[in-house]
Design an enzyme around this catalytic site. Structure first.
Site, mmCIF file in Angstrom:
data_model
loop_
_atom_site.group_PDB
_atom_site.id
_atom_site.type_symbol
_atom_site.label_atom_id
_atom_site.label_comp_id
_atom_site.label_asym_id
_atom_site.label_seq_id
_atom_site.Cartn_x
_atom_site.Cartn_y
_atom_site.Cartn_z
ATOM 1 N N GLU A 458 0.805 -1.229 0.000
ATOM 2 C CA GLU A 458 0.000 0.000 0.000
ATOM 3 C C GLU A 458 0.835 1.276 0.000
ATOM 4 O O GLU A 458 0.627 2.162 0.824
ATOM 5 C CB GLU A 458 -0.981 -0.019 1.189
ATOM 6 C CG GLU A 458 -1.878 -1.257 1.179
ATOM 7 C CD GLU A 458 -2.909 -1.285 2.308
ATOM 8 O OE1 GLU A 458 -2.834 -0.426 3.202
ATOM 9 O OE2 GLU A 458 -3.771 -2.180 2.282
ATOM 10 N N ASN A 501 2.469 -4.816 -3.254
ATOM 11 C CA ASN A 501 1.068 -5.208 -3.076
ATOM 12 C C ASN A 501 0.224 -3.960 -2.806
ATOM 13 O O ASN A 501 0.656 -3.063 -2.071
ATOM 14 C CB ASN A 501 0.999 -6.164 -1.866
ATOM 15 C CG ASN A 501 -0.324 -6.875 -1.730
ATOM 16 O OD1 ASN A 501 -0.854 -7.417 -2.700
ATOM 17 N ND2 ASN A 501 -0.871 -6.897 -0.514
ATOM 18 N N HIS A 536 -9.962 -6.127 -2.649
ATOM 19 C CA HIS A 536 -11.049 -6.006 -1.671
ATOM 20 C C HIS A 536 -12.194 -5.310 -2.406
ATOM 21 O O HIS A 536 -12.186 -4.093 -2.562
ATOM 22 C CB HIS A 536 -10.604 -5.196 -0.457
ATOM 23 C CG HIS A 536 -9.568 -5.907 0.364
ATOM 24 N ND1 HIS A 536 -9.855 -7.050 1.054
ATOM 25 C CD2 HIS A 536 -8.252 -5.652 0.572
ATOM 26 C CE1 HIS A 536 -8.767 -7.471 1.685
ATOM 27 N NE2 HIS A 536 -7.775 -6.641 1.398
ATOM 28 N N GLU A 565 -5.693 -10.697 -1.867
ATOM 29 C CA GLU A 565 -6.571 -10.530 -0.693
ATOM 30 C C GLU A 565 -8.035 -10.469 -1.102
ATOM 31 O O GLU A 565 -8.817 -9.686 -0.553
ATOM 32 C CB GLU A 565 -6.195 -9.254 0.085
ATOM 33 C CG GLU A 565 -4.736 -9.230 0.499
ATOM 34 C CD GLU A 565 -4.363 -8.014 1.342
ATOM 35 O OE1 GLU A 565 -5.259 -7.324 1.836
ATOM 36 O OE2 GLU A 565 -3.149 -7.775 1.485
ATOM 37 N N ASP A 567 -11.777 -10.452 -1.531
ATOM 38 C CA ASP A 567 -13.066 -10.666 -0.870
ATOM 39 C C ASP A 567 -14.089 -9.752 -1.519
ATOM 40 O O ASP A 567 -13.740 -8.771 -2.167
ATOM 41 C CB ASP A 567 -13.024 -10.531 0.666
ATOM 42 C CG ASP A 567 -12.320 -9.299 1.190
ATOM 43 O OD1 ASP A 567 -12.231 -8.302 0.451
ATOM 44 O OD2 ASP A 567 -11.879 -9.322 2.357
HETATM 45 C C1 XIL Z 1 -6.177 -6.870 7.991
HETATM 46 C C2 XIL Z 1 -6.361 -8.090 8.849
HETATM 47 O O1 XIL Z 1 -7.105 -9.044 8.148
HETATM 48 C C3 XIL Z 1 -7.052 -7.690 10.129
HETATM 49 O O2 XIL Z 1 -7.127 -8.808 10.996
HETATM 50 C C4 XIL Z 1 -6.277 -6.561 10.809
HETATM 51 O O3 XIL Z 1 -6.973 -6.119 11.944
HETATM 52 C C5 XIL Z 1 -6.083 -5.405 9.854
HETATM 53 O O4 XIL Z 1 -5.475 -5.873 8.687
HETATM 54 N N1 XIL Z 1 -5.011 -4.880 3.421
HETATM 55 C C6 XIL Z 1 -3.954 -5.625 3.855
HETATM 56 C C7 XIL Z 1 -4.123 -6.578 4.989
HETATM 57 O O5 XIL Z 1 -2.894 -5.604 3.225
HETATM 58 O O6 XIL Z 1 -2.950 -6.679 5.730
HETATM 59 C C8 XIL Z 1 -5.256 -6.169 5.877
HETATM 60 O O7 XIL Z 1 -5.452 -7.214 6.833
HETATM 61 C C9 XIL Z 1 -6.508 -5.908 5.059
HETATM 62 C C10 XIL Z 1 -6.273 -4.781 4.087
#
Ligand code: XIL
Length: 976
Positions: A458, A501, A536, A565, A567
């Site tokens: 990020e 990432n 996401h 990641e 979802d």
């Molecule tokens: C999230 C975790 O899933 C949570 O448990 C934690 O509280 C916060 O982070 N982007 C990312 C991940 O790169 O590391 C994050 O994970 C979600 C957003």
């Protein structure tokens, strides 16, 4: 309410007792005339059934002939190791015997040990009445020669026994705990520190009493309950408690947490993050917890997020949740996709059914938190790898590809990293030294185990002119932190694949900002192997085609790519919350997953893995982020069962059909194959791509019928190309050569079809290409026309005065009431120049109030602007809600953090007789403004009376949801 203490003793020995098959109570009442297995203990003792006395019924057991204290009636009890028994019995002395203490005792010989005698229960007994003996018993070592007997402090006492009950207590980890304080005690709650707890009648959620918590010394001080031994490792529990603010407390946030210790080291976890408790209301805190560790201390407690205000709690319950077994008759995801199928996991996920689901379906894992900086190096040079090792080893043992997440991030990084010795902020050299040490230590430790590292996470901010996030890393070290991290990671493990990432990489602006950075790093020789797309997403946004465009774009850089990641939230905004999940939403989500996996499969040569951010809905981070709410973003549900989304990946033919929805606003178009402005007011609804063919669809309702549009992407012209529209069963066919009441025109990427069909609601649109067809099926409903206004090309002075230049702009009025039917309204004009939109709102509102603490309940004007006119349900990052109160106070809404829009607006407000004037300048840096540009646009006037919001009126959007949803805003066209 159950008492804990006896059971906790069992737990301290780390037992997981097994309930015997005969887990019913054993009762000895002697009513059948036999001694029911009881016999004498000691020479000369006699044990017989008698009718001389009885506690209930007619018989009891009489013991006579005793000559020693340990003599008495005895039985070999059917006790099982590890099971706690409640033992109760009634005793009475034979008439004339002096009072004595009668005790129930167990004699037992542990294997290889000395015979032991353990007292179970005792009481003073007389010849005058039956006395109850009660206690619990548990043994934990393999033992032989068990005897339970009644002895007496008086060596010759003769006594009766009756109604003896051995009641197995089962597994304490399966027993519910409830506390309601109705007995006037604190029922196993005790203060964490200085707080005082008192059961009383001042307030009650149920019954007459609750627990009053006062005198708290800190936000974390309050009531706590020891639950050690009451939770089994790997087991899941539902916890619920009701809370209410104490007297004289007007606001506060309360939550439910857990403290666990292993080897004395405490860790704290939130079961329910603190939430608002409005004064005078009982609020439920409910959540689930899975114990994932061996612990020697375990305590549930209530805390506030700040402040030490008093509160009440009532009706606490903790219950074991029996897991559903995982399905074993469905295909493994990993066998069905042409790339590594990964899942994020955290420590509890390796246990029980969660561990089984992971092992069955996934061949990749990413530790969700355990390799982040806060977990691995909480203090400088002090590394903690217990959890990380556990997860990495789980992956290695199961032959899974492990992704290391993440070496460098602006979040979940301890403060010390950026702190200097004497100065507030560390110098660049020290920061990079810390970074180097951290990266080298982690990558070296997991060499040969972690195949891929998210080296940096990020780092892009597309709202910055250079596209780089203004993190502490960047502010102190510029791009050197990225360069250093990649260099050191490569040195430490030359075989690991090194990734950058980020999220939102599918949106064009972020995509391009990341692309530019990766290209620059490559050109500099920075060892970067791949790009991770977090993905996401939500159920509506962004379209799968954006994802595909992104993959194709990065492929030109020759980098590997992974989805890291994934979802798909069921929410499009960050405030809504369903009490239960509507099933049709899960079907819709399935179709969304299908469109995404169609892209991933098509692009499989460019994608080495796809990772979902959690194996099942119950463990998704989206149940707590951005707010606590029920979410269901993954492939398996809260009970780990396959969802439509799973079938979308494995076998889409099992996916229930999707009935889509589309509004057909009132409107007419010329059926000539040209794209009228009317069509541009809204985006086309997508027909997802199959092969090279995709399409968009729209409709308008008019008295004469339904105008329909199909905008087809089909690069090859064929005689089989055609579009069919079926409306309530009637089919209209349009070929490339045309059709009845239809027009067709070639476009640069395919062709466009317009037609006038009959009115109707059940609509099916099908676009045929040689051999294949894509479709849209759903319900079309009529809606009011989308309003269109125009902004003139001029520059005003932003001073709250409607100077003459404003007169060239056409005026619109707010007349769509969303709250109340009368009150403050505005006449609104717009101008534009350069990259700025100007809005003038002349508000008629004779009484002005800013008394409410909430800005949306003050007299104010809200201006809504969507630079892309995307008409998305939720806000995308450059969509803004700009609010200006009558006194010129500005507040801004947008995505969760409004990051993309919060600095866009400057405004001046002036009160005038009968109302006020707002003049606002809104910068729109994400697009190039030009004549003909269409903006999603709306205006809302809020009318306040005192602290109350008494009216609200908009220009176009009648839904009352403009602050959440951009899809019903009107359109502003920039004129010359
Ligand atoms: C999230 C975790 O899933 C949570 O448990 C934690 O509280 C916060 O982070 N982007 C990312 C991940 O790169 O590391 C994050 O994970 C979600 C957003």
């Amino acid at each position: 309410m159950r008492t804990l203490r006896a059971l906790v003793a069992a737990a301290l020995l780390c037992l997981v007792p097994v309930l015997p098959a005969h887990a019913a109570d054993l009762t000895y009442d002697f009513e059948d005339g036999t001694t029911q297995g009881w016999g004498p203990r000691g020479g000369g003792v006699s044990v017989a059934v008698t009718t001389d006395a009885a506690h209930a019924g007619t018989n009891s057991l009489l013991t006579t002939g005793r000559t020693d204290t340990w003599h008495g009636a005895s039985i070999a009890p059917p006790f099982v190791k590890g099971v706690t028994y409640r033992v109760t019995a009634y005793a009475r002395l034979v008439t004339g015997q002096p009072a004595s203490t009668i005790a129930l005792t167990v004699q037992r010989t542990p294997t290889g040990g000395e015979t032991t005698y353990e007292r179970v229960a005792a009481a003073t007994v007389t010849d005058g009445e039956w006395v109850r003996l009660a206690g619990t018993y548990l043994f934990t070592a393999d033992s032989t020669d068990l005897q339970l007997y009644a002895e007496s402090s008086d060596a010759t006492s003769q006594y009766y026994l009756d109604d003896i009950v051995f009641s197995p207590q089962g597994d304490p980890t399966r027993e519910p705990i409830t506390t309601d304080f109705e007995d006037g005690t604190t029922q196993d709650w005790s203060p964490r520190a200085a707080a005082s707890l008192q059961a009383g009648t001042a307030a009650a959620h149920g019954g007459a009493r609750s627990l009053a918590v006062t005198g708290r010394s800190a936000s974390w001080d309050g009531p706590a309950m020891n639950v050690l031994g009451r939770m089994g490792k790997g087991d899941k529990y539902a916890l619920s408690v009701w809370v209410r603010l104490g007297p004289d407390t007007t606001a506060g946030r309360l939550g439910l947490s857990i403290e666990r210790r292993t080897g004395g080291t405490p860790s704290y976890e939130r079961i329910v993050p603190p939430k608002d408790v409005p004064a005078g209301q009982w609020v439920q805190l409910a959540g689930t917890y899975t114990l994932a560790y061996d612990v020697d201390f375990l305590s549930v407690y209530l805390e506030s997020d700040s402040g030490a205000f008093p509160f009440y709690l009532d009706d606490f319950a903790m219950t074991y949740i029996e897991p559903k077994p995982i399905q074993t008759d469905i295909p493994a995801l990993k066998d069905e996709v042409p790339f590594i199928m990964g899942s994020a996991l955290t420590r509890p996920d390796t246990l029980g059914v969660h561990g089984q689901l992971l092992a069955r379906h996934f061949n990749g894992i990413t530790p969700g938190n355990e390799l982040k900086w806060d977990a691995t190096e909480p203090r400088e040079g002090e590394f903690a790898f217990a959890d990380g090792d556990h997860l990495v080893d789980f992956g290695v043992e199961h032959d899974m590809t492990v992704r290391g997440h993440t070496l460098v991030w602006h979040s979940q990084t301890p403060a010390w990293v950026f702190e200097g010795a004497d100065v507030k902020e560390v110098d660049k050299e020290t920061l990079l030294r810390r970074l180097e040490n951290h990266v080298r230590t982690l990558v070296t430790r997991y060499k040969d185990k972690v195949a891929v590292w998210d080296v940096v996470n990020e780092v892009i901010d597309e709202n910055q002119p250079d596209g780089l996030r203004r993190s502490k890393w960047f502010e102190i070290a510029g791009l050197d932190y990225i360069r250093t991290a990649f260099r050191v990671a490569r040195e430490a493990d030359p075989d690991a694949k090194l990734f950058i990432n980020d999220y939102n990489t599918e949106f064009p602006r972020k995509r391009e900002a990341l692309y530019a950075l990766v290209k620059q790093l490559q050109d500099e020789g920075v060892p970067i192997d791949g790009v991770g797309h977090q993905l996401h997403l939500n159920i509506e946004q962004p379209p799968a085609s954006y994802v595909e465009d992104t993959i194709e774009r990065f492929a030109t850089l020759g980098v590997d790519q992974q989805v890291t990641e994934l979802d798909v939230s069921i929410y499009t905004d960050f405030v809504s919350s369903y009490p239960s999940i509507p099933p049709e939403l899960l079907v819709e989500q399935g179709h969304r997953y299908k469109a995404l996996f169609d892209v991933f499969r098509r692009q499989a040569s460019k994608l080495s893995s796809v990772t979902v951010w959690g194996e099942s809905d119950d463990v998704s981070w989206l149940n707590t982020w951005p707010i606590p709410r029920l979410n269901a973003p993954l492939l398996f549900d809260h009970d780990l069962q396959a969802k439509p989304a799973y079938w979308a990946v494995v076998d889409p033919s099992k996916l229930p059909p999707l009935v889509r929805k589309l509004e057909a606003p009132a409107g007419t178009v010329k059926v000539d194959g040209k794209r009228d402005l009317q069509w541009d007011l809204l985006p086309d609804a997508p027909l997802p791509r199959v092969g090279g063919v995709s399409a968009g669809f729209q409709a308008r309702s008019a008295p004469g019928g339904l105008y329909v549009l199909a905008e087809v992407t089909d690069p090859t012209v064929s005689s089989q190309d055609k579009v069919t529209f079926t409306v309530d069963g009637t089919m209209y066919t349009v070929t490339r050569a045309g059709g009845p009441k239809a027009a067709v025109r070639r476009t640069t990427t395919g062709y466009r079809v317009e037609a006038l069909v009959k009115k109707g609601t059940e609509v099916d649109v099908r676009v045929h290409d040689a051999g294949t067809a894509i479709s849209w099926t759903g319900k079309v409903t009529t809606a009011p026309a989308v309003k269109l206004a125009s902004a003139a090309h001029r520059t005003p002075v932003v001073d709250g005065v409607a100077e003459p230049v404003w007169r060239v702009a056409p005026e619109i009025r707010t007349a769509t009431w969303i709250q109340g039917t009368s009150g403050a309204t505005a006449r609104v004009r717009s101008l534009w120049s350069g990259s700025t939109l100007y809005v003038l709102a002349q508000v008629a509102d004779p009484t002005l109030s800013e008394e409410s603490p909430n800005p949306w309940e003050q007299d104010s004007v809200e201006i809504f602007v969507d630079p892309g006119n995307g008409k998305t349900k939720g806000y995308t990052d450059d969509d803004g809600q700009y609010r200006v109160s009558f006194s010129g106070h500005v507040t801004v809404g947008g995505t969760f953090d409004a990051a993309g829009v919060k600095d866009n607006v400057t405004a001046v407000a002036k009160t005038v007789p009968g109302g006020y004037v707002v003049e606002a300048a809104i910068k729109l840096p994400t697009i190039t403004l030009a004549e003909g540009t269409l903006l999603g646009f709306d205006v809302q006037v809020n009318d306040a009376t005192g602290t109350a919001h008494t009216g609200a009126v908009t220009w176009n959007d009648a839904t009352g949801r403009s602050y959440l949803d951009t899809s019903h805003w009107g359109v502003l066209r920039l004129a010359d």
